[in-house]
Design an enzyme around this catalytic site. Structure first.
Site, PDB file in Angstrom:
ATOM      1  N   SER A   1      -7.633  28.937  26.573  1.00 34.61           N
ATOM      2  CA  SER A   1      -6.912  30.160  26.202  1.00 34.61           C
ATOM      3  C   SER A   1      -5.450  29.960  26.584  1.00 34.61           C
ATOM      4  O   SER A   1      -5.152  29.541  27.703  1.00 34.61           O
ATOM      5  CB  SER A   1      -7.459  31.359  26.985  1.00 34.61           C
ATOM      6  OG  SER A   1      -8.848  31.461  26.787  1.00 34.61           O
TER       7      SER A   1
ATOM      8  N   CYS B   1     -12.251  38.085  30.003  1.00 35.00           N
ATOM      9  CA  CYS B   1     -12.121  36.641  29.833  1.00 35.00           C
ATOM     10  C   CYS B   1     -12.669  35.919  31.056  1.00 35.00           C
ATOM     11  O   CYS B   1     -12.396  36.310  32.193  1.00 35.00           O
ATOM     12  CB  CYS B   1     -10.656  36.268  29.614  1.00 35.00           C
ATOM     13  SG  CYS B   1     -10.440  34.505  29.326  1.00 35.00           S
TER      14      CYS B   1
ATOM     15  N   ASP C   1     -13.469  36.782  25.548  1.00 33.95           N
ATOM     16  CA  ASP C   1     -13.152  35.366  25.372  1.00 33.95           C
ATOM     17  C   ASP C   1     -13.837  34.690  26.550  1.00 33.95           C
ATOM     18  O   ASP C   1     -13.274  34.578  27.625  1.00 33.95           O
ATOM     19  CB  ASP C   1     -11.623  35.188  25.426  1.00 33.95           C
ATOM     20  CG  ASP C   1     -11.205  33.737  25.240  1.00 33.95           C
ATOM     21  OD1 ASP C   1     -12.106  32.874  25.129  1.00 33.95           O
ATOM     22  OD2 ASP C   1     -10.006  33.451  25.225  1.00 33.95           O
TER      23      ASP C   1
ATOM     24  N   TRP D   1     -16.885  31.822  28.274  1.00 32.53           N
ATOM     25  CA  TRP D   1     -17.459  30.483  28.139  1.00 32.53           C
ATOM     26  C   TRP D   1     -18.553  30.303  29.173  1.00 32.53           C
ATOM     27  O   TRP D   1     -18.621  31.050  30.151  1.00 32.53           O
ATOM     28  CB  TRP D   1     -16.379  29.421  28.297  1.00 32.53           C
ATOM     29  CG  TRP D   1     -15.624  29.528  29.580  1.00 32.53           C
ATOM     30  CD1 TRP D   1     -16.002  29.064  30.804  1.00 32.53           C
ATOM     31  CD2 TRP D   1     -14.351  30.167  29.782  1.00 32.53           C
ATOM     32  NE1 TRP D   1     -15.049  29.364  31.739  1.00 32.53           N
ATOM     33  CE2 TRP D   1     -14.019  30.042  31.148  1.00 32.53           C
ATOM     34  CE3 TRP D   1     -13.462  30.831  28.932  1.00 32.53           C
ATOM     35  CZ2 TRP D   1     -12.850  30.549  31.699  1.00 32.53           C
ATOM     36  CZ3 TRP D   1     -12.287  31.340  29.474  1.00 32.53           C
ATOM     37  CH2 TRP D   1     -11.988  31.191  30.843  1.00 32.53           C
TER      38      TRP D   1
END
Length: 635
Positions: A415, A587, A632, A634
């Site tokens: 990002s 995030c 966002d 992961w």
């Protein structure tokens, strides 16, 4: 920290593509080459493509002929004509990307499936294997959609939808599905397995002795010499070599290394928005490459090509050729991930000790003891190909076959931690260097983060450069600057919010009215890893950040995380969300943090919105569908 099988972004090089007049009809190609099975892949990280190749190779063992195909390269409306080929079958290996989206290369196919209503696919036999991750909200959405939609259009499903979970064990899910799938195909078409389990080579080796070195690839992704003569536009097949202008350690103490790296994109015509991702192409550690060369007794500087034995294939080489073994193992092949079972299966023949051979074959089977052995000896022990060769001295495969089998080294995505409004010629990356000891006592290092860490601003008087391109994201500031913004990002999850904060500050300086900007950040210790502390406190002082909430999980007796801070300011949060049309951004880690944050917001909606649990859950889901709750994340 365990080892993970996470692989970012698929790349097919321009070098591997057929000339401009390439065949866009897969039906004609199948007829011409006597193929009856076609395996389409939707792949973002190369895994879907890898599985498709394995299935198309399998077909040979059952007296059938298969080809793997990228839906982006063919006219998918031709699926209706597949019945013209006797005993034909279409297999779809479909990965889901982001928030339930198709992968980039399957976007057009997805759009086509949504638009057609009058298509009759009744002559089509099909099956789907889906690749996803249970941690994400829209688990395997793409595979499920293709499976359901093809049935609606009249196609015949000849085997059940397979669901692969990368949060569990994707390889195991695939192997188990595949072991049941082929017998069922044989039964359907009335064919018998040929019983030929020998390894089938896809490429043949050609060594070059008198080649002009100007014709040899040295790490480029697409066009030969593209790193010497750079030409926009820049993308995954033509990355820009961005000079590193800053590389500093962010944390003040502790045993981790958090870094802030700045890339200079002056003169590249590259544009980006806050929230976008920068993709970088790392290279493998040279010490690992040298060790592989030593163990296999290879001169790594021999120039070779691996040429596809199927001359009709669009994929002429597994990676850009001609090149040297050293370049292939450094730039093009993934040597640090634990190898998948098919690699072990194919390499087993080269083990001179029958016991080693038997163990390798067992690990690649779907038997319970085989799965357990693979899980403990390869995955649990985080053994990469080098560790396997070191611990199995009887295994010495030819290096060209190894190069054929190893997966491609993929781009890594970060990002962007800056705003193009403030820094149009600069892209910032914030990342933590991955390094851990494995159960076998080895030190495993994250490929990209260690490579980035060593990108000094000037190295022996030369500027360090990073091959990169931009991937657009849906993670966007609200169109109206007056909308409040709630940002939640512990650790390096703060990256996109640094860009958001810079941008909100810039808007304020332009005299625009800017809504409340609230940040929830978390780290371990205030005096160790409170990254960007000065910038954040300055933004708060200027009134750009209207609220700075920081959780230090290990400074207190009881651990405090970002989700606890949300509860502490629940009244204000609820007003921003429910009355003021705030946009929420999360995030960081998908597995725990993102889920806990979602639960905390549901709790607040239930308590302060006077809702039942179901209503609160629906309320938060609706924020997501309206684009007011973006993640966002992961694994």
């Amino acid at each position: 920290m365990g080892c993970v099988f996470s692989l970012p972004e698929d790349r097919r090089d321009a070098a591997e593509r057929a000339p401009a007049a390439r065949e866009t009809s897969f039906i004609e190609k199948m007829k011409k080459t006597g193929k009856n099975i076609i395996v389409f892949y939707g792949s973002q990280t190369g895994t879907g493509e890898e599985f498709a190749n394995r299935l198309s190779k399998d077909a040979q063992r059952y007296g059938m002929k298969g080809m793997a195909a990228d839906p982006e390269e063919y006219e998918m409306a031709e699926l209706a004509r597949l019945s013209q080929i006797e005993n034909s079958l279409a297999i779809f290996c479909m990965a889901t990307y982001g928030e339930g989206d198709p992968t980039d290369n399957a976007q057009d196919f997805y759009d086509w499936l949504q638009e057609i209503d009058d298509e009759d696919l009744s002559g089509l036999n099909y099956t789907v294997f889906a690749l996803g991750n249970k941690t994400y909200e829209h688990y395997n959405a793409m595979g499920k959609y293709v499976d359901k939609r093809l049935e609606e259009l009249g196609a015949k499903r000849i085997f059940d939808l397979g669901l692969g979970d990368d949060d569990g064990n994707l390889e195991e899910d695939f192997v188990s599905w595949r072991e049941q799938f082929w017998p069922s195909v044989c039964e359907h078409f009335g064919v018998e397995a040929s019983g030929d389990d020998s390894s089938i080579r896809q490429y043949e080796l050609k060594e070059h002795t008198d080649l002009n070195m100007n014709k040899v690839y040295s790490g480029e992704m697409g066009r030969l010499k593209s790193f010497e003569v750079q030409k926009p536009p820049y993308d995954s097949k033509n990355p820009f070599l961005a000079p590193v202008t800053v590389n500093r350690k962010l944390n003040k103490a502790g045993d981790r290394h958090l870094m802030h790296v700045e890339l200079d994109i002056t003169g590249s015509k590259i544009r980006y928005d806050s929230g976008d991702h920068v993709a970088v192409f790392p290279t493998n550690d040279s010490a690992m490459v040298n060790k592989l060369g030593q163990i296999l007794g290879v001169d790594l500087d021999v120039v070779i090509s691996l040429n596809n034995l199927d001359e009709e294939s669009n994929k002429k080489h597994p990676f850009p050729c001609p090149t040297s073994y050293r370049t292939a193992l450094t730039h093009y092949l993934d040597i640090s991930q634990p190898p998948r079972t098919n690699v072990l299966y194919e390499l087993a023949q080269y083990a001179s000790d029958p016991k080693d051979q038997e163990n390798m074959r067992r690990m690649s089977s779907s038997s319970p003891e085989g799965k357990a052995l693979y899980h403990s000896w390869v995955q649990g022990a985080c053994r990469n190909i080098l560790a396997i060769l070191e611990d199995m001295p009887s295994l010495r495969p030819p290096v060209d076959h190894l190069c054929e089998l190893l997966p491609r080294l993929q781009a890594r995505y970060y990002s962007i931690a800056s705003s193009s409004k403030v820094h149009p010629d600069r892209i910032s990356i914030c990342a933590v260097v991955v390094e851990y000891e494995t159960p076998t006592g080895r030190t495993n290092k994250g490929v990209a983060t260690n490579w980035l860490k060593n990108k000094l601003v000037t190295d022996n008087g030369h500027k360090s450069t990073v091959p990169m391109f931009i991937r657009k994201s849906q993670f966007r500031l609200p169109f109206k600057a007056t909308n409040p913004v709630i940002m939640i990002g512990p650790g390096t999850g703060i990256a996109p919010f640094m860009g958001f904060i810079q941008e909100r500050g810039w808007l304020k300086e332009q005299g625009k009215e800017v809504g409340e900007t609230v940040l929830y950040f978390g780290c371990r210790y205030k005096n160790e890893d409170y990254i960007y502390q000065e910038e954040l406190e300055e933004a708060e002082k200027k009134g750009v950040l209207t609220q700075l909430n920081v959780a230090f999980s290990r400074d207190e007796e009881k651990k405090v995380y970002v989700q606890h801070l949300l509860k502490n300011s629940k009244e204000h949060l609820w007003k921003l969300i429910h009355s003021d049309n705030a946009h929420i951004y999360v995030c960081g880690d998908a597995k725990n943090m993102a889920k806990d944050v979602q639960t905390a917001l549901q709790d607040i909606a239930e308590e302060l919105g006077g809702m039942t649990r179901t209503q609160a859950t629906d309320y938060v889901k609706k924020l997501m569908t309206k684009g007011r709750y973006s993640q966002d994340v992961w694994t």
